[in-house]
Design a protein around this motif. Structure first.
Motif: not given
Lengths: 336, 336
Positions: A201-215, A327-330
């Motif tokens: 939910v952090d709008p500053t981050l481009n989160f691709v989701g959970n990854v596995e070891g092979r990723d 960090m302070s901006k956030h």
């Protein structure tokens, strides 16, 4: 810029450290200083041995060194005059701008946490290591500073690494993956599930989701977040496996096609070099209000030289300052 | 011997499963039976397509299959007629001796736990996978059955794997390592520290101590114990990294020395084969009172054929019975 280096830390100290320092001087400006921490007689003898003589190098006499096998907190308490403890103290007082050690990682992390202020907004620092993958460099954080983090620590790692990736690796589009045992949100342990809720939910981050070891080496992301236990296992497994596979390939080719080996040597050496950890220098301990560079215990002169190079680079782009502002901006957005 | 196979589980189901079953029949005795679980029409069509017709093969009609992405417990509750649920039920009733699936691992583990009795003395089962290392095969347990184990679960894994290593891999001297982030007793998380205290005092186990990620493929031990989260990351990272390195080596050699590539192909293929997971068949879920073989989601016909082969081998040496006797012996010693 004042860079402090622990002459006594690591499997190949002090000789390889001093050799690395000598090579690292090429990256220093004329007004920069390099402070070598260690027993005066050792420093004098080793510098003489490798022919290190430069007006920018100063010796800081410390009578003690923390061994690799010592319990970090206990060792710090007992050895008041250790190289690691003294360097962290100097960084805490602002007497030096960067500290580098290939010694006891736990002690170096603990000393930095105890004696240097955290970046405001960061509750626990994490070690961020740059690893070569088949799709360019990627960052894994944490690889051992904190083996029992809370979900919000992982979120802080993600935010710091996004800055690190952009500023240091020049990655414009960070793709942050959370290390788990399946892509599905339902998979993973409690830590991962709760951290995911904060990161996604952090709008500053481009989160691709959970990854596995092979990723991790497959280009699915370029920043991988995990607890320090998992990250440490990933890092060391990768080193050991890569080394083992290269040895095996070389040996089997030598057996099956002895004539080719000599011709293939440079090819294999070149592949190995591309994927060699030592080329990337040390790993920063992110979250501390100073440049803290943790080197591999097996560091050779090249790794130390590269650690000096990156410490200067970090300072030049003001990595710590940019993370602090981010960090302070956030923080303000959160409060709003 | 009655072997049950999930025709609907895995990325390449049903075709590769049925092909694997056809090849696996070579390992069955004339009186053995192989039960294929799946929708009757699919089974009939696929068997016809691959030319599988054998009096030892029976079809068990199930109307449902649990998808890879489904939440295990919920899926089992909702799909009363799933291949996985029905196979576990049959094993629980003693109607079949071994069950094999390349489908949803979480659902297969949950179904086995819910519908088959545990081996007395075992509180939670663990998945034990055999991995090829540069020093012969080694076992990693757990690789994903239990992401939040208690210390005594890891102790149970160590005891079961010691039997498995001896009986199945023929390893006379098991060397059990506990996966951690340093050899020192002081390193690791709370789980590892407490598990270590249980394992190291067990007189039936040859414990080599804590091992790091780099030790797993370096011959430091041949049985590696960890929680299911860490084990799963290790397993998938290993697969991905090995595959990536082999691809890179092949590509770089092709670029640097195009004339050699054709001649080197068989050498590289041979190295890859030695380290190919599919050669080892599936991984047993140890601790359940039946032979339960979990196959990789990406299983091809060879992996299924090998899973059938090992399930017959497990039964022949009475793996479950020997583990049960070993656990009860230890129980008596404890009580004495």
């Amino acid at each position: 810029m004042r860079v402090a280096v622990d002459a006594m830390g690591g499997d190949h100290a002090p000789r390889e450290i001093i050799r690395g320092v000598k090579e690292g001087l090429a990256h220093l400006a004329p007004a920069d200083q390099l402070l070598l921490y260690g027993p005066q007689d050792v420093l004098a003898a080793e510098c003489a041995a490798v022919g290190l003589s430069d007006p920018r190098v100063q010796h800081v006499h410390c009578t003690q060194a923390i061994e690799m096998c010592e319990s970090p907190v206990e060792a710090l308490r007992q050895k008041k005059d250790s190289t690691i403890g003294r360097m962290a103290q100097a960084a805490g007082k602002g007497e030096v701008d960067a500290i580098i050690s290939a010694g006891n990682t736990g002690a170096f992390v603990a000393a930095s946490q105890l004696r240097i202020k955290p970046i405001p907004g960061i509750s626990r620092p994490g070690i961020a290591v740059v690893v070569p993958t088949f799709h360019g460099p990627a960052i894994i954080c944490d690889v051992g500073a904190n083996v029992a983090p809370k979900p919000h620590h992982l979120h802080e790692y993600a935010r710091m690494c996004a800055v690190f990736a952009k500023l240091i690796l020049g990655i414009e589009e960070t793709r942050i993956g959370l290390v788990s045992i399946g892509e599905e949100e339902s998979k993973g342990n409690v830590l991962v599930k709760e951290a995911r809720n904060l990161i996604k939910v952090d709008p500053t981050l481009n989160f691709v989701g959970n990854v596995e070891g092979r990723d991790i080496f497959a280009g699915t992301g370029n920043v991988f977040i995990c607890d320090g236990f998992v990250g440490n296992v990933i890092l060391k497994l990768t080193e050991g496996l890569a080394e083992g596979i290269f040895k095996t390939v070389r040996r089997e080719i030598a057996e099956a096609a002895p004539d080719f080996v000599r011709q293939l040597e440079p090819v294999i050496a070149n592949i190995w070099k591309k994927h060699d950890f030592a080329e990337y220098g040390g790993a920063p301990l992110l979250g501390i209000n100073s440049v803290v560079i943790i080197c591999h215990g097996r560091s050779d002169h090249r790794a130390i030289m590269n650690a000096i190079r990156v410490s200067i680079e970090f300072r030049k782009v003001d990595l710590i300052g940019v993370i602090a502002r981010q960090m302070s901006k956030h923080g303000r957005e959160d409060a709003a």
